[in-house]
Design a protein around this motif. Structure first.
Motif, PDB file in Angstrom:
ATOM      1  N   TYR A   1       0.871  -1.172   0.000  1.00 39.10           N
ATOM      2  CA  TYR A   1       0.000   0.000   0.000  1.00 39.10           C
ATOM      3  C   TYR A   1       0.904   1.216   0.000  1.00 39.10           C
ATOM      4  O   TYR A   1       1.761   1.370   0.871  1.00 39.10           O
ATOM      5  CB  TYR A   1      -0.930   0.025   1.222  1.00 39.10           C
ATOM      6  CG  TYR A   1      -1.809   1.252   1.236  1.00 39.10           C
ATOM      7  CD1 TYR A   1      -2.995   1.282   0.502  1.00 39.10           C
ATOM      8  CD2 TYR A   1      -1.435   2.388   1.944  1.00 39.10           C
ATOM      9  CE1 TYR A   1      -3.789   2.414   0.482  1.00 39.10           C
ATOM     10  CE2 TYR A   1      -2.227   3.524   1.931  1.00 39.10           C
ATOM     11  CZ  TYR A   1      -3.399   3.544   1.199  1.00 39.10           C
ATOM     12  OH  TYR A   1      -4.181   4.666   1.173  1.00 39.10           O
ATOM     13  N   PHE A   2       0.683   2.128  -1.008  1.00 37.23           N
ATOM     14  CA  PHE A   2       1.557   3.291  -1.181  1.00 37.23           C
ATOM     15  C   PHE A   2       0.730   4.560  -1.055  1.00 37.23           C
ATOM     16  O   PHE A   2      -0.258   4.752  -1.790  1.00 37.23           O
ATOM     17  CB  PHE A   2       2.239   3.242  -2.548  1.00 37.23           C
ATOM     18  CG  PHE A   2       3.123   4.426  -2.829  1.00 37.23           C
ATOM     19  CD1 PHE A   2       4.220   4.707  -2.025  1.00 37.23           C
ATOM     20  CD2 PHE A   2       2.852   5.277  -3.893  1.00 37.23           C
ATOM     21  CE1 PHE A   2       5.023   5.797  -2.278  1.00 37.23           C
ATOM     22  CE2 PHE A   2       3.652   6.375  -4.160  1.00 37.23           C
ATOM     23  CZ  PHE A   2       4.747   6.640  -3.348  1.00 37.23           C
ATOM     24  N   ASP A   3       1.127   5.420  -0.102  1.00 37.83           N
ATOM     25  CA  ASP A   3       0.503   6.721   0.104  1.00 37.83           C
ATOM     26  C   ASP A   3       1.224   7.735  -0.782  1.00 37.83           C
ATOM     27  O   ASP A   3       2.383   8.077  -0.537  1.00 37.83           O
ATOM     28  CB  ASP A   3       0.612   7.122   1.578  1.00 37.83           C
ATOM     29  CG  ASP A   3      -0.187   8.387   1.901  1.00 37.83           C
ATOM     30  OD1 ASP A   3      -0.292   9.264   1.022  1.00 37.83           O
ATOM     31  OD2 ASP A   3      -0.669   8.494   3.039  1.00 37.83           O
ATOM     32  N   VAL A   4       0.547   8.219  -1.820  1.00 37.53           N
ATOM     33  CA  VAL A   4       1.192   9.092  -2.794  1.00 37.53           C
ATOM     34  C   VAL A   4       1.579  10.419  -2.185  1.00 37.53           C
ATOM     35  O   VAL A   4       2.666  10.949  -2.451  1.00 37.53           O
ATOM     36  CB  VAL A   4       0.270   9.298  -4.019  1.00 37.53           C
ATOM     37  CG1 VAL A   4       0.889  10.260  -5.016  1.00 37.53           C
ATOM     38  CG2 VAL A   4      -0.025   7.963  -4.677  1.00 37.53           C
ATOM     39  N   ILE A   5       0.703  11.021  -1.359  1.00 38.74           N
ATOM     40  CA  ILE A   5       0.966  12.348  -0.803  1.00 38.74           C
ATOM     41  C   ILE A   5       2.117  12.305   0.198  1.00 38.74           C
ATOM     42  O   ILE A   5       3.054  13.108   0.148  1.00 38.74           O
ATOM     43  CB  ILE A   5      -0.302  12.906  -0.136  1.00 38.74           C
ATOM     44  CG1 ILE A   5      -1.412  13.077  -1.177  1.00 38.74           C
ATOM     45  CG2 ILE A   5      -0.018  14.248   0.537  1.00 38.74           C
ATOM     46  CD1 ILE A   5      -1.082  14.088  -2.249  1.00 38.74           C
ATOM     47  N   ARG A   6       2.072  11.355   1.127  1.00 40.28           N
ATOM     48  CA  ARG A   6       3.106  11.291   2.160  1.00 40.28           C
ATOM     49  C   ARG A   6       4.327  10.481   1.727  1.00 40.28           C
ATOM     50  O   ARG A   6       5.334  10.467   2.411  1.00 40.28           O
ATOM     51  CB  ARG A   6       2.531  10.665   3.432  1.00 40.28           C
ATOM     52  CG  ARG A   6       1.430  11.495   4.070  1.00 40.28           C
ATOM     53  CD  ARG A   6       0.915  10.819   5.325  1.00 40.28           C
ATOM     54  NE  ARG A   6      -0.066  11.622   6.011  1.00 40.28           N
ATOM     55  CZ  ARG A   6      -1.363  11.648   5.715  1.00 40.28           C
ATOM     56  NH1 ARG A   6      -1.805  10.884   4.725  1.00 40.28           N
ATOM     57  NH2 ARG A   6      -2.192  12.404   6.395  1.00 40.28           N
ATOM     58  N   LYS A   7       4.228   9.790   0.618  1.00 40.66           N
ATOM     59  CA  LYS A   7       5.314   8.944   0.097  1.00 40.66           C
ATOM     60  C   LYS A   7       5.733   7.904   1.129  1.00 40.66           C
ATOM     61  O   LYS A   7       6.880   7.804   1.526  1.00 40.66           O
ATOM     62  CB  LYS A   7       6.508   9.792  -0.341  1.00 40.66           C
ATOM     63  CG  LYS A   7       6.203  10.607  -1.574  1.00 40.66           C
ATOM     64  CD  LYS A   7       7.229  11.652  -1.805  1.00 40.66           C
ATOM     65  CE  LYS A   7       7.257  12.690  -0.716  1.00 40.66           C
ATOM     66  NZ  LYS A   7       5.976  13.363  -0.523  1.00 40.66           N
ATOM     67  N   ARG A   8       4.752   7.140   1.571  1.00 40.87           N
ATOM     68  CA  ARG A   8       4.962   6.063   2.519  1.00 40.87           C
ATOM     69  C   ARG A   8       4.369   4.791   1.932  1.00 40.87           C
ATOM     70  O   ARG A   8       3.376   4.833   1.209  1.00 40.87           O
ATOM     71  CB  ARG A   8       4.306   6.361   3.868  1.00 40.87           C
ATOM     72  CG  ARG A   8       4.875   7.597   4.551  1.00 40.87           C
ATOM     73  CD  ARG A   8       4.059   7.953   5.757  1.00 40.87           C
ATOM     74  NE  ARG A   8       4.583   9.139   6.429  1.00 40.87           N
ATOM     75  CZ  ARG A   8       3.947   9.782   7.418  1.00 40.87           C
ATOM     76  NH1 ARG A   8       2.768   9.345   7.832  1.00 40.87           N
ATOM     77  NH2 ARG A   8       4.494  10.848   7.958  1.00 40.87           N
ATOM     78  N   ALA A   9       4.979   3.673   2.275  1.00 43.92           N
ATOM     79  CA  ALA A   9       4.510   2.394   1.758  1.00 43.92           C
ATOM     80  C   ALA A   9       4.512   1.370   2.884  1.00 43.92           C
ATOM     81  O   ALA A   9       5.428   1.340   3.716  1.00 43.92           O
ATOM     82  CB  ALA A   9       5.391   1.912   0.614  1.00 43.92           C
ATOM     83  N   VAL A  10       3.470   0.557   2.893  1.00 45.47           N
ATOM     84  CA  VAL A  10       3.399  -0.583   3.809  1.00 45.47           C
ATOM     85  C   VAL A  10       3.456  -1.843   2.957  1.00 45.47           C
ATOM     86  O   VAL A  10       2.704  -1.976   1.981  1.00 45.47           O
ATOM     87  CB  VAL A  10       2.111  -0.548   4.647  1.00 45.47           C
ATOM     88  CG1 VAL A  10       2.019  -1.787   5.536  1.00 45.47           C
ATOM     89  CG2 VAL A  10       2.070   0.713   5.485  1.00 45.47           C
TER      90      VAL A  10
END
Length: 812
Positions: free
Chosen positions: A157-166
């Motif tokens: 799962y990739f958060d585009v705005i925060r640039k974080r991935a799980v």
């Protein structure tokens, strides 16, 4: 059904994400998303592009969110991030997406400059503005590339705005620059060292200012992982790895170096745990400079089963400019010997522009009563044995230099058992402080040297002050056709002679003043140089041997040195190269003709007290054959002959007018070298010592590339004691295998003096070795296995260090 199953998987993963510190799938008004986007300074309007063989989309009833489900050959680009997977879902806010489309149509800007199209045909890619995208979920052989970093997983799962991935079942790969060699002469590693991290659950976070910048500037900001394996072996099944229950990595804002924290850490080789630590933390030295230097497991008659581990790393400090500089390196030895007990050692090397030094300490719990070795067997005075040694040299400025050395041993035989090479060939154990100042041709020195180890016989200087002037001209040039030079050495010392406690002799002490003046007058006569000299030495003692009286001694010495050199060039005499034959004869005559206080009447503290009437003539002849290779002069043959003659043979040499003649010869090229030295007794018509050796670089082994072999064949004869034949070799057999061996046989005493055979194999970024040895000097024998990573520390195993130091030595 596939869409329903995918939505269910997304819901489960989203539930896990929501349980973290910050939600990964926001359920908030659209204005919050816009506010977060505005915080990213310098961000350009970038689209989230996606392409797939098939996709569907739907929107929630309240129009708060929409999603696109992609299958069959998926590729997604969001700024510098590219996602490839089997299946993916893109969540976005439909209202923000509509507003961004309208705004773009009005401004009609087209693509952001400098941003490459994701696909060759732009029309084949679909577009969603990144400000509208909440997140991207992908599963099935997922490749998430952010800049130059590549992350692989089964589900992401990739958060585009925060640039974080799980990530689930995640894999992070990268590369690190290798460290420089910590010891002079070790090779520098040219290739980057890989970095591989595998985890059951992984959270990756990148820096916020990367959207719109080039890929080469992408950087990891934080990595959190559970049940993780870290290694520098990039094989699918790594040969070695560090395993931890949890892993946390952040980046220091000042140094930009990653900082690690691992819990319940184990070192595993072929999935077998060999070492455990409750925790491990620090900066990138944990990975780039992981402290393991080597593991050695063996069994010997002397020590039983041995486990030796060596750990080490560089020591760095921040300098005045804020940069981290390497100050030194530490090394820790953790050992255990079943017939002795546990042992631990710590060493430190350090250096700066103004000072350098080293410290070495070792402790051995020695609880055995069955000690091997030559008779009589030595039983240590207690079970706690060890050593400490330190050396420090400091440039204090103004021409002042300070040396400090300290050495302590628990007992007289500790070095012989645990540091045999140092016992045979190393520097003596002493304690002193030495301060000196040099100025041109003069020097002033202050020495304080006490004795600490009571089983050594030592002279203590408490203290000694001395001054020296070398080659001081007394007559201006041109007078007498030459110069007259004066050498002066003067000292004042308080001394104490302390004997080995086993001798049970009383210590002797006295104050001594000594002054030596030497006058030389070099006289060149054509090609011959004549250097006559006269020396006077005056020494005063506060106490003499066997009495408390004081007295003084005057010794007068005269002599001369005559030397010259001549040569002849032979054109194209050696393999087409010009050869030069150089001959250098020399004669030295020394006569101490007056000493008014013989050595028998003074306390013999050091060599200055052994002055007696003595006369000797030394004849020396040295010859060289040289060739010129470009700008390099190469000695292809060298012969030195030296003999000392005694005019007063009854007084000075036990009735023999000449000492044994010393002969040294060596010849050869860079690949082949013959070495020989001998002492010949004129009276016995026999050699006292004869050493010969042949060193050959045999080159490559036919049919094996790359390979190389070196061979040493030697013989040493000591009259009446031993005749030892030595055979040694170092062989690199192809790119993976290596062999080092040494065999010594004393055929006079019909025994094997020493055997050592070391076979090692280089695997992927680590080395395994096996050594079998038989030491005839102390009756020890055994086998040893070693493990050492090879690309992280530029280090050698203990076996390799011992072999390289000893294979060509003639002192076995």
């Amino acid at each position: 059904m596939r869409t329903i199953a995918l939505a269910l998987a997304v819901t489960i993963l989203a539930t896990f994400v929501a349980a973290q510190d910050e939600p990964r799938r926001p359920r908030r008004p659209a204005t919050d998303v816009k506010g977060l986007a505005k915080q990213l300074k310098g961000v350009t309007d970038l689209d989230v592009e996606y392409a797939a063989g098939h996709w569907t989309s739907d929107t929630s009833e309240n129009l708060r969110w929409a999603r696109i489900v992609l299958t069959e050959g998926i590729a997604i680009r969001a700024g510098v991030t590219i996602v490839r997977a089997d299946t993916a879902v893109i969540w976005f806010d439909p209202e923000i997406a509509r507003q961004e489309r309208e705004r773009k149509k009005k401004k009609d800007k087209g693509e952001a400059p400098g941003q490459p199209a994701f696909t060759r045909d732009r029309d084949s890619a679909q577009v969603v503005n990144h400000r509208a995208v909440h997140g991207i979920y992908a599963e099935g052989d997922v490749h998430l590339q952010h800049g130059t970093q590549v992350v692989r997983a089964e589900r992401v799962y990739f958060d585009v705005i925060r640039k974080r991935a799980v990530l689930v079942d995640g894999l992070v790969t990268g590369a690190m620059k290798p460290p420089p060699p910590r010891r002079a002469g070790r090779p520098t590693i040219e290739t980057d060292v890989p970095f591989v991290l595998r985890a059951e659950r992984l959270r990756v976070e990148w820096t916020d200012n990367l959207i719109g910048q080039t890929q080469t500037k992408a950087k990891l900001a934080r990595v959190e992982a559970e049940r993780v394996r870290v290694t520098t072996c990039d094989f699918g099944c790594p040969h070695y790895h560090i395993e931890a229950s949890s892993f946390d990595m952040t980046v220091d804002d000042d140094t930009e170096r990653p900082i690690f924290d691992l819990d319940s850490t184990t070192l595993n080789v072929f999935d077998q745990s060999v070492f455990w630590l409750p925790g491990l933390s620090g900066d990138t030295s944990i990975i780039e400079y992981f402290p393991l230097r080597g593991i050695s497991i063996g069994d010997s008659k002397k020590f039983g089963t041995e486990l030796e581990t060596t750990w080490g790393d560089a020591i760095r400090f921040r300098d005045a400019t804020g940069h981290r500089r390497e100050w030194g390196a530490w090394e820790l030895e953790l050992d255990n010997r079943t017939r002795r007990g546990p042992g631990v050692g710590l060493s430190l090397d350090y250096a700066t522009d103004d000072y350098y030094g080293t410290l070495l300490g070792y402790y051995q719990r020695d609880d055995t009563t069955d000690l091997s070795g030559p008779p009589p067997p030595f039983v240590p005075p207690n079970e706690d044995r060890g050593r400490f040694r330190a050396f420090h040299r400091h440039d204090l400025g103004l021409g002042l230099e300070l040396d400090v050395e300290a050495a302590w041993l628990s007992d007289r035989n500790f070095l012989r058992e645990y540091y045999e090479a140092e016992q045979r060939n190393g520097k003596i154990q002493e304690n002193y402080g030495y301060l000196k100042r040099d100025y041109r041709n003069t020097s002033v020195r202050l020495l304080y040297r006490p004795r600490i180890n009571e089983f050594y016989t030592r002279t203590e200087y408490l203290p000694r002050l001395s001054a020296t002037a070398i080659s001081q001209p007394l007559v201006p040039g041109g007078v007498l056709g030459t110069n007259l030079y004066l050498d002066v050495d003067a000292e004042a010392a308080s001394m104490r002679l302390r004997f080995d406690e086993a001798l049970m002799l009383r210590d002797r002490e006295a104050n001594r003043g000594d002054a030596i003046a030497r006058v030389e007058m070099p006289v060149p006569i054509g090609p011959v140089h004549i250097n006559p000299f006269f020396q006077t030495q005056y020494t005063s003692y506060s106490e003499l041997a066997g009495t408390t009286d004081n007295d003084a001694r005057l010794a007068l010495t005269g002599g001369l040195r005559v030397f010259t050199q001549f040569w002849r060039v032979y054109p194209q005499a050696i393999l087409g190269f010009d050869a030069r034959h150089l001959v250098m004869p020399e004669i030295r005559y020394t006569n101490t003709y007056s000493v008014d206080l013989p050595p028998s009447q003074v306390i013999l503290f050091d060599r200055k007290d052994f002055v007696t009437e003595f006369e000797a003539i030394t004849a020396r002849l040295q010859q060289k054959v040289q060739v010129q290779l470009g700008k390099t002069t190469l000695d292809v043959a060298e012969l030195t002959i030296e003999n000392v003659f005694f005019p007063e043979d009854d007084r000075d040499n036990g009735g023999r007018s000449a000492s044994p003649m010393f002969v040294e010869f060596q010849a050869g090229t860079l690949r082949y070298r013959f070495l020989a030295e001998a002492q010949y007794d004129w009276y016995e018509n026999d050699a006292v010592v004869l050493n010969t050796g042949f060193l050959a670089g045999l080159g490559r082994i036919p049919g094996i590339e790359p390979s190389r072999v070196k061979l040493f064949l030697g013989h040493r004869m000591t009259r009446g004691i031993s005749n030892v034949l030595t055979l040694g070799t170092i062989a690199q057999i192809g790119p993976k295998w290596g062999f080092q061996g040494r065999f010594q046989y004393d055929y006079r005493n019909n025994r094997t003096a020493d055997q050592r055979y070391h076979l090692y194999r280089t695997f992927h970024r680590f080395k395994l070795g096996t050594e079998i040895y038989v030491d005839g000097s102390n009756g020890d024998r055994g086998i040893r296995f070693t493990f050492a990573p090879i690309e992280l520390f530029n280090s050698l195993t203990r076996i390799e260090r011992e072999a390289q130091q000893g294979i060509y030595r003639g002192d076995y």
